[in-house]
Scaffold this motif. Structure first.
Motif, PDB file in Angstrom:
ATOM      1  N   LEU A  45       5.044   8.305  -0.011  1.00  0.00           N
ATOM      2  CA  LEU A  45       5.961   8.048   1.095  1.00  0.00           C
ATOM      3  C   LEU A  45       5.723   9.024   2.244  1.00  0.00           C
ATOM      4  O   LEU A  45       5.726   8.634   3.414  1.00  0.00           O
ATOM      5  N   GLU A  46       5.496  10.274   1.916  1.00  0.00           N
ATOM      6  CA  GLU A  46       5.154  11.233   2.971  1.00  0.00           C
ATOM      7  C   GLU A  46       3.777  10.920   3.544  1.00  0.00           C
ATOM      8  O   GLU A  46       3.535  11.083   4.746  1.00  0.00           O
ATOM      9  N   PHE A  47       2.871  10.458   2.679  1.00  0.00           N
ATOM     10  CA  PHE A  47       1.538  10.075   3.147  1.00  0.00           C
ATOM     11  C   PHE A  47       1.634   8.907   4.125  1.00  0.00           C
ATOM     12  O   PHE A  47       0.874   8.843   5.095  1.00  0.00           O
ATOM     13  N   ARG A  53       1.408   8.758  11.816  1.00  0.00           N
ATOM     14  CA  ARG A  53       1.130   9.775  12.839  1.00  0.00           C
ATOM     15  C   ARG A  53      -0.336   9.758  13.272  1.00  0.00           C
ATOM     16  O   ARG A  53      -0.665  10.099  14.415  1.00  0.00           O
ATOM     17  N   ASP A  54      -1.207   9.342  12.355  1.00  0.00           N
ATOM     18  CA  ASP A  54      -2.638   9.274  12.658  1.00  0.00           C
ATOM     19  C   ASP A  54      -3.036   7.958  13.328  1.00  0.00           C
ATOM     20  O   ASP A  54      -4.226   7.697  13.524  1.00  0.00           O
ATOM     21  N   GLY A  55      -2.054   7.125  13.637  1.00  0.00           N
ATOM     22  CA  GLY A  55      -2.342   5.881  14.340  1.00  0.00           C
ATOM     23  C   GLY A  55      -2.656   4.704  13.455  1.00  0.00           C
ATOM     24  O   GLY A  55      -3.076   3.647  13.954  1.00  0.00           O
ATOM     25  N   MET A  81      10.708   5.678   9.456  1.00  0.00           N
ATOM     26  CA  MET A  81       9.381   6.132   9.052  1.00  0.00           C
ATOM     27  C   MET A  81       8.293   5.615   9.991  1.00  0.00           C
ATOM     28  O   MET A  81       7.193   6.168  10.037  1.00  0.00           O
ATOM     29  N   GLY A  82       8.574   4.534  10.707  1.00  0.00           N
ATOM     30  CA  GLY A  82       7.592   3.994  11.624  1.00  0.00           C
ATOM     31  C   GLY A  82       6.550   3.087  11.005  1.00  0.00           C
ATOM     32  O   GLY A  82       5.535   2.788  11.640  1.00  0.00           O
TER      33      GLY A  82
END
Length: 230
Positions: A45-47, A53-55, A81-82
């Motif tokens: 989930l954090e990954f 964030r890395d697109g 979370m996006g």
């Protein structure tokens, strides 16, 4: 969308170390990843947040099903979370609660109809009175009525599903196997080109890529096949 936007690589991998290595190996070849139970419970989930964030785009395959309030509260946090896509089991009340919770966001809610590992015998054993095709179409109509963003189904049902939902809803199909590859535990499978021709908008491919001797080459080959149709 181009082929790269339609190919979702399933990170069905047991550890974060292996998942991070796989993403690095695939590099810019792949822009969309699925994270399911296996990796989610190993730090996935954090990954997922890191990938966003890395697109990268992320398909969070959680197959949510619970009482309305619990589903809604879960979806509200997942929106933050996006991620791009989230799965729910296609139960009408749960879908309506999720749609309301995600309103105004860019999250595409996907209704899981019948798992691609299940056939008619499996459904009978689970207590359903419908064959897979009939149950899929019933749930598709309910998902459309609830305002869901897309459907998860076998590519075998893509054509029939597309006729119901029209051109705009996502039709996401797991169980994709390039010609000659092992079906594994999947019972309703199709090649990438055939799935797109049948009406699928997105293809989920895990083992044929992540377990390949050369994952990047395997992904490139699938993308090349997809482009022959697109």
């Amino acid at each position: 969308m181009n082929a790269r936007d339609r190919l979702i690589v399933g990170l069905d991998i047991p550890t974060m170390t292996e998942a991070e290595k796989m993403v690095a190996t695939l590099g810019d070849t792949v822009s969309f990843y699925k994270i399911g139970y296996q990796l989610a419970f190993a730090g996935g989930l954090e990954f997922a947040r890191e990938l966003v964030r890395d697109g990268k785009q992320v398909f969070l395959d959680m197959k949510l099903l619970d009482i309305d309030n619990t589903v809604a509260k879960g979806v509200e946090n997942i929106v933050k979370m996006g991620v791009t896509m989230l799965t729910l089991h296609a139960y009408p009340k749960a879908m309506r609660a999720a749609v309301e919770a995600a309103k105004g966001s860019g999250l595409c809610l996907l209704a899981v109809t019948v798992l691609t590992s299940m056939d008619e015998t499996d459904l009978i054993n689970a207590g359903y009175e419908y064959d897979p095709h009939t149950l899929v179409l019933r749930r598709v109509e309910q998902a459309l009525s609830a305002g869901m963003g897309g459907i998860v189904c076998s590519a075998e049902e893509s054509s029939a599903v597309r006729k119901i939902v029209g051109p705009d809803m996502a039709v996401v199909t797991p169980g994709i196997r390039p010609a000659g590859s092992d079906a594994g535990d999947q019972k309703r499978v199709m090649t990438p080109a055939d799935a797109l021709s049948a009406g699928s908008s997105h293809l989920v491919v895990a083992r044929p890529i992540v377990r390949a001797p050369d994952p990047k080459a395997a992904a490139q080959a699938i993308l090349a096949e997809m482009r022959t149709v697109l």
